[in-house]
Design an enzyme around this catalytic site. Structure first.
Site, mmCIF file in Angstrom:
data_model
loop_
_atom_site.group_PDB
_atom_site.id
_atom_site.type_symbol
_atom_site.label_atom_id
_atom_site.label_comp_id
_atom_site.label_asym_id
_atom_site.label_seq_id
_atom_site.Cartn_x
_atom_site.Cartn_y
_atom_site.Cartn_z
ATOM 1 N N LEU A 151 1.414 17.351 6.147
ATOM 2 C CA LEU A 151 1.835 16.169 6.909
ATOM 3 C C LEU A 151 3.155 16.433 7.639
ATOM 4 O O LEU A 151 3.297 16.179 8.830
ATOM 5 C CB LEU A 151 1.996 14.992 5.936
ATOM 6 N N THR B 206 3.085 22.884 0.442
ATOM 7 C CA THR B 206 2.900 23.465 -0.895
ATOM 8 C C THR B 206 1.599 24.253 -0.917
ATOM 9 O O THR B 206 0.565 23.754 -0.455
ATOM 10 C CB THR B 206 2.868 22.347 -1.962
ATOM 11 N N GLY C 177 -0.449 11.200 -5.051
ATOM 12 C CA GLY C 177 0.450 12.343 -5.244
ATOM 13 C C GLY C 177 1.708 11.963 -6.000
ATOM 14 O O GLY C 177 2.207 12.727 -6.837
ATOM 15 N N ARG C 178 2.227 10.793 -5.715
ATOM 16 C CA ARG C 178 3.497 10.386 -6.338
ATOM 17 C C ARG C 178 3.363 10.186 -7.848
ATOM 18 O O ARG C 178 4.326 10.396 -8.584
ATOM 19 C CB ARG C 178 4.030 9.131 -5.624
ATOM 20 N N GLN D 236 29.377 12.303 -31.456
ATOM 21 C CA GLN D 236 28.805 11.185 -30.704
ATOM 22 C C GLN D 236 28.627 11.540 -29.217
ATOM 23 O O GLN D 236 27.676 11.097 -28.574
ATOM 24 C CB GLN D 236 29.733 9.978 -30.830
ATOM 25 N N GLU E 86 7.122 14.562 -1.481
ATOM 26 C CA GLU E 86 6.169 13.427 -1.557
ATOM 27 C C GLU E 86 6.899 12.088 -1.487
ATOM 28 O O GLU E 86 6.500 11.097 -2.108
ATOM 29 C CB GLU E 86 5.279 13.571 -2.793
ATOM 30 N N GLY E 87 7.959 12.078 -0.683
ATOM 31 C CA GLY E 87 8.762 10.865 -0.470
ATOM 32 C C GLY E 87 10.033 10.912 -1.289
ATOM 33 O O GLY E 87 9.980 10.930 -2.517
HETATM 34 N N1 CAA Z 1 -1.773 2.871 1.556
HETATM 35 C C1 CAA Z 1 -2.533 2.466 2.581
HETATM 36 N N2 CAA Z 1 -1.997 2.124 3.792
HETATM 37 C C2 CAA Z 1 -0.658 2.203 3.938
HETATM 38 C C3 CAA Z 1 0.189 2.613 2.901
HETATM 39 C C4 CAA Z 1 -0.424 2.971 1.653
HETATM 40 N N3 CAA Z 1 0.315 3.378 0.624
HETATM 41 N N4 CAA Z 1 1.474 2.611 3.328
HETATM 42 C C5 CAA Z 1 1.452 2.187 4.594
HETATM 43 N N5 CAA Z 1 0.166 1.930 4.965
HETATM 44 C C6 CAA Z 1 -0.305 1.434 6.261
HETATM 45 C C7 CAA Z 1 0.387 0.108 6.567
HETATM 46 O O1 CAA Z 1 -0.317 -0.985 6.002
HETATM 47 C C8 CAA Z 1 0.367 0.085 8.074
HETATM 48 O O2 CAA Z 1 -0.907 -0.366 8.498
HETATM 49 P P1 CAA Z 1 -1.096 -1.252 9.855
HETATM 50 O O3 CAA Z 1 -0.797 -0.300 10.972
HETATM 51 O O4 CAA Z 1 -2.520 -1.676 9.800
HETATM 52 O O5 CAA Z 1 -0.100 -2.370 9.752
HETATM 53 C C9 CAA Z 1 0.505 1.568 8.462
HETATM 54 O O6 CAA Z 1 0.110 2.310 7.303
HETATM 55 C C10 CAA Z 1 1.906 1.924 8.831
HETATM 56 O O7 CAA Z 1 2.760 1.589 7.746
HETATM 57 P P2 CAA Z 1 4.303 1.289 7.904
HETATM 58 O O8 CAA Z 1 4.508 0.390 9.098
HETATM 59 O O9 CAA Z 1 4.841 0.855 6.588
HETATM 60 O O10 CAA Z 1 4.850 2.736 8.304
HETATM 61 P P3 CAA Z 1 6.317 3.260 8.544
HETATM 62 O O11 CAA Z 1 6.290 4.090 9.766
HETATM 63 O O12 CAA Z 1 7.317 2.152 8.426
HETATM 64 O O13 CAA Z 1 6.493 4.320 7.360
HETATM 65 C C11 CAA Z 1 7.142 5.058 5.197
HETATM 66 C C12 CAA Z 1 6.479 3.960 6.046
HETATM 67 C C13 CAA Z 1 7.144 4.494 3.799
HETATM 68 C C14 CAA Z 1 8.546 5.379 5.602
HETATM 69 C C15 CAA Z 1 6.247 6.326 5.262
HETATM 70 O O14 CAA Z 1 6.386 6.951 6.497
HETATM 71 C C16 CAA Z 1 6.541 7.332 4.166
HETATM 72 O O15 CAA Z 1 6.060 7.204 3.035
HETATM 73 N N6 CAA Z 1 7.327 8.398 4.499
HETATM 74 C C17 CAA Z 1 7.539 9.501 3.572
HETATM 75 C C18 CAA Z 1 6.528 10.589 3.833
HETATM 76 C C19 CAA Z 1 6.395 11.537 2.690
HETATM 77 O O16 CAA Z 1 6.316 11.135 1.532
HETATM 78 N N7 CAA Z 1 6.326 12.838 2.998
HETATM 79 C C20 CAA Z 1 6.103 13.865 2.021
HETATM 80 C C21 CAA Z 1 5.020 14.767 2.529
HETATM 81 S S1 CAA Z 1 4.120 15.740 1.385
HETATM 82 C C22 CAA Z 1 5.152 16.940 0.826
HETATM 83 O O17 CAA Z 1 6.195 16.626 0.350
HETATM 84 C C23 CAA Z 1 4.763 18.383 0.896
HETATM 85 C C24 CAA Z 1 3.870 18.859 -0.158
HETATM 86 O O18 CAA Z 1 3.061 19.738 0.062
HETATM 87 C C25 CAA Z 1 3.973 18.331 -1.535
#
Ligand code: CAA
Length: 392
Positions: A132, A165, A249-250, A286, A374-375
């Site tokens: 992502l 990952t 994932g979280r 302690q 993962e956030g």
């Molecule tokens: N489940 C289903 N739908 C969801 C959702 C969820 N958990 N969270 C949001 N949505 C939907 C919303 O309902 C919304 O839908 P509509 O368009 O129909 O209204 C849409 O998605 C957009 O949501 P937001 O408006 O809340 O989106 P945002 O742009 O404000 O972003 C955020 C929200 C929480 C900041 C999000 O971008 C986020 O979680 N960011 C962090 C990303 C992340 O965790 N990255 C790690 C990547 S993986 C990694 O680390 C590498 C690896 O290999 C392990």
């Protein structure tokens, strides 16, 4: 080996106890003895990962008909905790394979996609990855720049992804790209890509502070042409798929944090009982015993949040409810708990905590990533507070 009496959790079945015990036996026999060497070399532990696949640990929640172990989320967190207690690198690979890769295909994939992309990964024959993040979009995942353009029966993928990952070794990957950039997050689409496809290019392996044996890299897509049938879900549905998959994932990362913290706590407890200073065991001071009390209490609190998230996710299979809140609370609390516990573990061990002769410094380094990937903790607070207040 475990200081926790799991019989107190009456919701655990015989099957849960069995998988936890099998994971503990495997982790202590096969992983713990090699963890330090793989941390040092940074090599990918392919042999033990393959064995974990054979034991069903790489697709625990995937039904047997698709190559998995056909168990529930509780079974997954119990097994993952034991693996992470021995080595967080193995845990990272297992967590991504199970929840970021398999779960998404099981939930959103077509029957053909499940046969081609899920079966080999859930059975442990191949390794899966989730892609992502990009160099310029991490927390703000909706602003990605990678593009997928439809061309007849194909999509042509172009872009640069980072922090993947298992990127250096993955066979199959779920990747998120913009199909309609003008729509922002609503213009994101998910795709399944075989790493042997021309135009799929692996970047260099990232040198990391912790989880050093879990390989991480960039992935570049250079006119990478894939069949349109490899689209996961509908066009524009990708961001929601990415977020829903991250909920799963979280729970995995929260569990990873729990496993690391338990290992650090158990080592600290042993050391406090043995090590003497000023004519008594250091655990009699302690200053040390209160640290141990806080560590244990916070570990058990994290376990409670993780079990709650796991139970909610299992119920969600029937109800279709979201478990975003439970997953984010578990990850936020467990990762910050893990950082605090490993920090205190180093302190309790004094100079030995800082030495590479003991695994304590590894636990401390491995802990940090759980507050980031993962956030980040900041993103978890954002998710939790938005859901609770209804405001944004
Ligand atoms: N489940 C289903 N739908 C969801 C959702 C969820 N958990 N969270 C949001 N949505 C939907 C919303 O309902 C919304 O839908 P509509 O368009 O129909 O209204 C849409 O998605 C957009 O949501 P937001 O408006 O809340 O989106 P945002 O742009 O404000 O972003 C955020 C929200 C929480 C900041 C999000 O971008 C986020 O979680 N960011 C962090 C990303 C992340 O965790 N990255 C790690 C990547 S993986 C990694 O680390 C590498 C690896 O290999 C392990």
């Amino acid at each position: 080996m475990s200081l926790v009496d799991h019989r107190v959790f009456e919701y655990l079945t015989d099957e849960h106890h069995m998988i936890r015990q099998a994971a503990q036996d495997f982790a202590q026999k096969e992983i713990a003895p090699i963890a330090e060497a793989f941390d040092h070399s940074g090599d990918f532990p392919i042999e033990t990962i393959k064995k974990m696949g054979a034991m069903g640990f790489m697709g625990i929640e995937v039904p047997e008909e698709y190559g998995g172990a056909g168990m529930d989320t509780m079974a997954y967190v119990l097994a993952l905790e034991e693996i992470c207690k021995a080595d967080a690198s193995h845990g990272a690979i297992m967590s991504v394979n199970n929840s970021l890769y398999c779960y998404g295909i099981l939930k959103y994939g077509t029957e053909e996609q499940k046969q081609e992309f899920l079966v080999p990964v859930a059975s442990g024959e191949k390794i899966g990855a989730y892609s992502l993040t990009e160099p310029m979009s991490g927390s703000d995942a909706g602003t990605m720049r990678s593009r997928a353009v439809r061309d007849g029966d194909h999509y042509v993928l172009n872009g640069r992804k980072s922090w993947v990952t298992s990127g250096p070794v993955t066979d199959l990957v779920v990747v998120f790209m913009m199909t309609q950039p003008e729509l922002g997050a609503r213009g994101v689409t998910a795709f399944l890509v075989d790493a042997s496809t021309p135009g799929f290019v692996r970047g260099k392996k990232e040198p990391k502070l912790g989880i050093r044996a879990s390989a991480t890299s960039e992935l570049t897509f250079e006119d990478c042409r894939i069949p349109a049938s490899n689209r996961l879900g509908e066009e524009g549905e990708g961001f929601k798929i990415a977020m829903a998959v991250l909920d799963a994932g979280r729970i995995g990362i929260a569990t990873q944090a729990l496993g690391i913290a338990e290992a650090a706590y158990e080592a600290s407890l042993g050391y406090a009982r043995e090590r003497e200073a000023f004519g008594q065991k250091i655990g009699q001071f302690q200053g040390i015993s209160f640290k141990l009390a806080d560590m244990k209490t916070n570990i058990e609190a994290a376990r409670g949040l993780i079990h709650r998230a796991a139970l909610t996710k299992t119920r969600a299979k029937k109800t279709g409810e979201r478990y975003t809140l439970e997953a984010s609370m578990a990850k936020l609390f467990a990762s910050e708990m893990c950082m605090a516990v490993t920090h205190q573990a180093v302190q309790i061990h004094g100079g030995m905590g800082y030495s590479k002769e003991l695994p304590i410094e590894r636990y401390f380094r491995d802990a940090k990533i759980t507050e980031i990937y993962e956030g980040t903790s900041e993103i978890q607070r954002l998710v939790i507070s938005r859901l609770e207040t209804g405001l944004r």
